[in-house]
Design an enzyme around this catalytic site. Sequence first.
Site, short mmCIF file in Angstrom:
data_model
loop_
_atom_site.label_atom_id
_atom_site.label_comp_id
_atom_site.label_asym_id
_atom_site.label_seq_id
_atom_site.Cartn_x
_atom_site.Cartn_y
_atom_site.Cartn_z
CG ASP A 131 -4.54 1.48 -4.82
OD1 ASP A 131 -4.92 0.54 -4.09
OD2 ASP A 131 -3.36 1.67 -5.11
CG HIS A 206 -3.28 -2.26 -4.80
ND1 HIS A 206 -3.27 -1.52 -3.65
CD2 HIS A 206 -2.13 -2.97 -4.79
CE1 HIS A 206 -2.15 -1.76 -2.97
NE2 HIS A 206 -1.44 -2.65 -3.64
CG ASP A 269 1.28 -2.78 -6.41
OD1 ASP A 269 0.40 -2.88 -7.29
OD2 ASP A 269 1.24 -1.91 -5.52
CD GLU A 270 1.82 -3.31 -1.62
OE1 GLU A 270 2.61 -3.05 -0.72
OE2 GLU A 270 0.91 -2.53 -1.97
CD1 TRP A 336 7.37 -2.32 -6.33
CD2 TRP A 336 7.33 -1.62 -4.21
NE1 TRP A 336 6.56 -3.17 -5.62
CE2 TRP A 336 6.52 -2.76 -4.31
CE3 TRP A 336 7.45 -0.98 -2.98
CZ2 TRP A 336 5.84 -3.30 -3.23
CZ3 TRP A 336 6.77 -1.51 -1.88
CH2 TRP A 336 5.97 -2.67 -2.02
CD1 TRP A 411 4.24 5.40 -3.05
CD2 TRP A 411 2.29 4.81 -3.97
NE1 TRP A 411 4.49 4.42 -3.97
CE2 TRP A 411 3.32 4.03 -4.55
CE3 TRP A 411 0.98 4.61 -4.40
CZ2 TRP A 411 3.07 3.07 -5.54
CZ3 TRP A 411 0.72 3.65 -5.38
CH2 TRP A 411 1.76 2.90 -5.93
CB THR A 412 -1.72 10.85 -2.26
OG1 THR A 412 -2.67 9.96 -2.88
CG2 THR A 412 -0.86 11.51 -3.31
CD GLU A 413 -0.85 5.16 0.84
OE1 GLU A 413 -0.13 6.03 0.30
OE2 GLU A 413 -0.68 3.93 0.66
C1 ACM Z 1 4.00 -0.26 -4.20
O1 ACM Z 1 4.56 0.54 -3.44
N1 ACM Z 1 3.07 -1.07 -3.74
C2 ACM Z 1 4.35 -0.33 -5.61
#
Ligand code: ACM
Length: 470
Positions: A131, A206, A269-270, A336, A411-413
């Site tokens: 990422d 990403h 994604d994104e 998602w 997710w680990t932010e």
């Molecule tokens: C995502 O949460 N961007 C897959």
Amino acid sequence: MPDPIALVPLPRSVVWSEGMWETTDPWEGLSVGLSEDLPATEYALSISPQGAALSAGSEAALADGRNTFAQIVTGADGSIPCVTIADSPKHAWRGMHLDVSRHFLPVEEIETLLDGMALHRLNVLHLHLTDDQGWRVEIKGYPRLTEVGAWREQTLVGHMSGDEESWTFDGVRHGGSYSQEELKGLVEYARRRGIMIVPEIDLPGHMQAAVAAYPELGNFPEQQVGVREVWGISDHVLGVSDQVFDFLRDVLTQVAGIFPAPYVHIGGDECPTGEWERSSQARARMNEWGLTRVSEIQGRFTTFASEVLAEQGKRAIAWDEVLETHLPDDTVIMNWRGPAGVAEATARGFQTIVATSDLLYFDHYQADPADEPLAIGGKSTLEDVYTGRLLPKKMSADQERLVMGLQAQLWTEYLPDAGAIQYMAFPRLCAFAERAWGSPEQSWDEFQERLRAHLPRLDAFGIRYRPLDD
Ligand code: ACM
């Protein structure tokens, strides 16, 4: 970390060795084996004073049976109950996603999570390896991916709110990466517990860590960017040169070689299109490819990555944004963004995994934020996970057949270490696992009662969890 079976003292001598249960008196007569009489997904386990027998219709079902046995033994307090169980899962895909990019997690800690997954008969670990904030997998021929792309000099403290001037940073260098050998070892550790590891290389967005390592992979190589130190979505996405596609071929081919799973997740994604809009090279490529909209460039990446994987005998999985541009028919959609996406993907004939953010993002708060460690936002309580609606209200039988299963996301932010991850994962993962397996639905009260009796197993594994509300 010893095998789970060895974690609790057993009343009798039961030893796990080389994929077989070995017993001594009075467990003579234990048998473990495949049975042609059982459907591929089913296992049958019987435990009696005379011994124990486990048979199953496939290796995968055998693993499920073994994990059930481990669960029974782990909960045993001085004696093992006599039981007869014949069972098979509702869903083939019972997944947990783990982001090791935003915060690096040592291999031993991933192993502990694999033990926790096996205890709950979860069978897929989706490993989010790359990422903007860190590239974590060794790729031969591209040493800077891990020398440079795996490290950030500092990390944002708290939420990314207010204006940039007000942000503060921790001043701590963070990073790490896994060698290909380490990952192969992890694959084997997981396999012995009946878990398949599916790697994710998130593309074409990403990708800031890769662009930081090799600026020529970006759209504007003359602008040096670093590994991202804040959260959110980066504008720095992959460029469109031949060199970029050669890079992707190398990465996906090597990753396909490390992980024997028949799937590789390609993200999708994104992906902001701003850089492509400003890039003359991207414009030229659009003409060459006959594209009219800049966003269609993403479809080229999806198609290319899928073709490379197909050459390796693998299928691509991607987040549901890929539905917005061209994609191959055999792409597995990981949804998602809510039930509408599940409805759309299955109506269009795509196999789909339900990973919906409103309920299954376990980086969201699990109780009142005022009483909880800082999390990314949102809220999904244990009760929500056990009772919330996961599928669209209206689905035909054909659409339902396309749902491969369910997946919880970590997710680990805001989860900097193993303890933080375990706290957010458990006990929500216990509720999730029942739904993924398709256990008979019970009332929320009944579930809580069973969960209270189950929590000592997590203690036996040394797994942290959020205590239940009184
Ligand atoms: C995502 O949460 N961007 C897959």
